[in-house]
Design a protein around this motif. Sequence first.
Motif, PDB file in Angstrom:
ATOM      1  N   ILE A   1      -5.822   5.854  -3.965  1.00 10.60           N
ATOM      2  CA  ILE A   1      -4.364   5.252  -2.801  1.00 10.60           C
ATOM      3  C   ILE A   1      -5.137   4.249  -3.700  1.00 10.60           C
ATOM      4  CG2 ILE A   1      -4.174   3.857  -0.620  1.00 10.60           C
ATOM      5  CD1 ILE A   1      -6.000   6.231   0.524  1.00 10.60           C
ATOM      6  N   ALA A   2      -2.635   3.804  -4.288  1.00 15.19           N
ATOM      7  CA  ALA A   2      -2.948   2.761  -4.351  1.00 15.19           C
ATOM      8  C   ALA A   2      -2.601   1.306  -4.134  1.00 15.19           C
ATOM      9  CB  ALA A   2      -1.799   3.231  -5.931  1.00 15.19           C
ATOM     10  N   ILE A   3      -2.513   0.368  -4.045  1.00 16.25           N
ATOM     11  CA  ILE A   3      -2.570  -1.030  -3.433  1.00 16.25           C
ATOM     12  C   ILE A   3      -1.846  -2.038  -4.744  1.00 16.25           C
ATOM     13  CG2 ILE A   3      -3.477  -2.688  -1.978  1.00 16.25           C
ATOM     14  CD1 ILE A   3      -5.358  -0.954  -1.336  1.00 16.25           C
TER      15      ILE A   3
ATOM     16  N   ASP B   1      -0.368  15.655  -4.789  1.00 13.68           N
ATOM     17  CA  ASP B   1      -1.342  14.218  -4.739  1.00 13.68           C
ATOM     18  C   ASP B   1      -0.526  13.753  -4.233  1.00 13.68           C
ATOM     19  OD1 ASP B   1      -3.643  13.414  -4.967  1.00 13.68           O
ATOM     20  OD2 ASP B   1      -3.461  13.058  -7.239  1.00 13.68           O
ATOM     21  N   SER B   2      -0.731  12.810  -3.397  1.00 11.70           N
ATOM     22  CA  SER B   2      -0.347  11.740  -3.119  1.00 11.70           C
ATOM     23  C   SER B   2      -0.911  10.646  -1.966  1.00 11.70           C
ATOM     24  CB  SER B   2       0.819  12.352  -1.895  1.00 11.70           C
ATOM     25  OG  SER B   2       0.752  12.402  -0.507  1.00 11.70           O
ATOM     26  N   CYS B   3      -0.976   9.053  -1.689  1.00  8.77           N
ATOM     27  CA  CYS B   3      -1.489   7.960  -1.538  1.00  8.77           C
ATOM     28  C   CYS B   3      -1.692   8.817   0.190  1.00  8.77           C
ATOM     29  CB  CYS B   3      -0.841   7.227  -1.503  1.00  8.77           C
ATOM     30  SG  CYS B   3      -1.204   6.676  -3.407  1.00  8.77           S
ATOM     31  N   TYR B   4      -0.637   9.128   1.336  1.00  6.28           N
ATOM     32  CA  TYR B   4      -0.844   9.322   2.033  1.00  6.28           C
ATOM     33  C   TYR B   4      -1.783  10.535   2.715  1.00  6.28           C
ATOM     34  CZ  TYR B   4       0.743  10.377   6.773  1.00  6.28           C
ATOM     35  OH  TYR B   4       1.389  10.723   8.358  1.00  6.28           O
TER      36      TYR B   4
ATOM     37  N   GLY C   1       6.473   2.524  -0.988  1.00  5.96           N
ATOM     38  CA  GLY C   1       6.524   3.531  -1.356  1.00  5.96           C
ATOM     39  C   GLY C   1       5.853   4.163  -2.123  1.00  5.96           C
ATOM     40  N   CYS C   2       6.139   4.698  -3.134  1.00  3.96           N
ATOM     41  CA  CYS C   2       5.319   4.743  -4.422  1.00  3.96           C
ATOM     42  C   CYS C   2       5.117   3.805  -5.380  1.00  3.96           C
ATOM     43  CB  CYS C   2       5.613   6.666  -5.270  1.00  3.96           C
ATOM     44  SG  CYS C   2       4.707   7.288  -6.657  1.00  3.96           S
ATOM     45  N   LEU C   3       4.140   3.762  -6.086  1.00  2.00           N
ATOM     46  CA  LEU C   3       3.794   3.016  -7.087  1.00  2.00           C
ATOM     47  C   LEU C   3       3.384   3.617  -8.271  1.00  2.00           C
ATOM     48  CD1 LEU C   3       2.054   0.572  -4.595  1.00  2.00           C
ATOM     49  CD2 LEU C   3       3.783   0.310  -5.238  1.00  2.00           C
ATOM     50  N   GLY C   4       4.072   4.784  -7.909  1.00  2.00           N
ATOM     51  CA  GLY C   4       3.616   5.292  -9.912  1.00  2.00           C
ATOM     52  C   GLY C   4       2.118   5.770 -10.551  1.00  2.00           C
ATOM     53  N   LYS C   5       1.141   5.613  -9.774  1.00  2.00           N
ATOM     54  CA  LYS C   5      -0.309   5.433  -9.990  1.00  2.00           C
ATOM     55  C   LYS C   5      -0.488   7.000  -8.567  1.00  2.00           C
ATOM     56  CE  LYS C   5      -0.749   2.161 -12.292  1.00  2.00           C
ATOM     57  NZ  LYS C   5      -1.269   2.529 -14.012  1.00  2.00           N
ATOM     58  N   CYS C   6      -0.011   7.565  -8.446  1.00  2.00           N
ATOM     59  CA  CYS C   6      -0.384   8.483  -7.183  1.00  2.00           C
ATOM     60  C   CYS C   6      -1.953   9.313  -8.044  1.00  2.00           C
ATOM     61  CB  CYS C   6       0.981   9.803  -7.974  1.00  2.00           C
ATOM     62  SG  CYS C   6       2.084   8.993  -8.147  1.00  2.00           S
ATOM     63  N   SER C   7      -2.008  10.152  -9.462  1.00  2.00           N
ATOM     64  CA  SER C   7      -3.068  10.432  -9.430  1.00  2.00           C
ATOM     65  C   SER C   7      -4.853   9.782  -9.343  1.00  2.00           C
ATOM     66  CB  SER C   7      -3.372  11.144 -11.304  1.00  2.00           C
ATOM     67  OG  SER C   7      -3.381  10.398 -11.644  1.00  2.00           O
TER      68      SER C   7
ATOM     69  N   ILE D   1       0.855  -1.095   0.178  1.00  2.00           N
ATOM     70  CA  ILE D   1      -0.055   0.120   0.028  1.00  2.00           C
ATOM     71  C   ILE D   1       1.234   1.072  -0.015  1.00  2.00           C
ATOM     72  CG2 ILE D   1      -1.797   1.488   1.037  1.00  2.00           C
ATOM     73  CD1 ILE D   1      -2.887  -1.516   2.371  1.00  2.00           C
ATOM     74  N   CYS D   2       0.796   2.072  -0.973  1.00  2.00           N
ATOM     75  CA  CYS D   2       1.819   3.416  -1.007  1.00  2.00           C
ATOM     76  C   CYS D   2       1.233   3.985   0.370  1.00  2.00           C
ATOM     77  CB  CYS D   2       1.478   4.275  -2.330  1.00  2.00           C
ATOM     78  SG  CYS D   2       2.030   5.615  -2.662  1.00  2.00           S
ATOM     79  N   ASN D   3       2.467   4.826   0.594  1.00  2.00           N
ATOM     80  CA  ASN D   3       2.210   5.474   2.057  1.00  2.00           C
ATOM     81  C   ASN D   3       3.442   6.679   1.939  1.00  2.00           C
ATOM     82  OD1 ASN D   3       0.999   4.447   4.887  1.00  2.00           O
ATOM     83  ND2 ASN D   3       0.555   3.204   3.373  1.00  2.00           N
ATOM     84  N   TYR D   4       3.462   7.039   0.434  1.00  2.00           N
ATOM     85  CA  TYR D   4       4.293   7.936  -0.134  1.00  2.00           C
ATOM     86  C   TYR D   4       3.644   9.355   0.490  1.00  2.00           C
ATOM     87  CZ  TYR D   4       7.908  11.311  -2.565  1.00  2.00           C
ATOM     88  OH  TYR D   4       9.093  11.529  -2.965  1.00  2.00           O
ATOM     89  N   ASP D   5       4.100   9.978   0.783  1.00  2.00           N
ATOM     90  CA  ASP D   5       3.235  11.729   1.425  1.00  2.00           C
ATOM     91  C   ASP D   5       4.619  12.611   0.923  1.00  2.00           C
ATOM     92  OD1 ASP D   5       2.640  13.957   2.847  1.00  2.00           O
ATOM     93  OD2 ASP D   5       3.638  13.554   4.606  1.00  2.00           O
ATOM     94  N   ARG D   6       3.833  13.557  -0.059  1.00  2.00           N
ATOM     95  CA  ARG D   6       4.866  14.495  -1.332  1.00  2.00           C
ATOM     96  C   ARG D   6       3.479  15.547  -0.579  1.00  2.00           C
ATOM     97  NH1 ARG D   6       3.314  12.758  -5.750  1.00  2.00           N
ATOM     98  NH2 ARG D   6       5.145  11.263  -6.049  1.00  2.00           N
ATOM     99  N   PRO D   7       4.226  16.326   0.498  1.00  2.00           N
ATOM    100  CA  PRO D   7       3.514  17.673   0.907  1.00  2.00           C
ATOM    101  C   PRO D   7       3.238  18.804   0.758  1.00  2.00           C
ATOM    102  CG  PRO D   7       5.378  16.706   2.511  1.00  2.00           C
ATOM    103  CD  PRO D   7       5.068  16.146   1.297  1.00  2.00           C
TER     104      PRO D   7
HETATM  105  S1  FES Z   1       2.101   8.129  -4.157  1.00  2.00           S
HETATM  106 FE1  FES Z   1       0.952   6.897  -4.629  1.00  2.00          FE
HETATM  107  S2  FES Z   1       1.188   6.315  -5.710  1.00  2.00           S
HETATM  108 FE2  FES Z   1       2.332   7.967  -5.733  1.00  2.00          FE
END
Ligand code: FES
Length: 99
Positions: A64-66, A23-26, A55-61, A14-20
Amino acid sequence: MKNEKMHSKLEIYICNYDRPGEDSCYAKGSKELTDDLKKWAKDESQKGLKVVRGGCLGKCSEGIAIACYPKKEFILEAKKEDIVEIKKGLKEALDQLKS
Ligand code: FES
């Protein structure tokens, strides 16, 4: 170096990437979703399922990506409200892999 067999049959990342500020899944609640699924997976009936905070799965937009393995499928646009449906799908996939 040594090799060891893994015990999980189904793994989800599960993407938990935080990009303040972006757009981010976090920002969409992936931490809470991950915590809930990790707790659920510890239940004995979900033995064989591994939930990984990734981390980021490249599906940010589309987060939440799993990412699901070995199915090699994404669950995209997941929301906390989808938790029951996600658990149901994972349980069915796990049961299929066990049989
Ligand atoms: S921030 Fe979740 S896929 Fe990139």
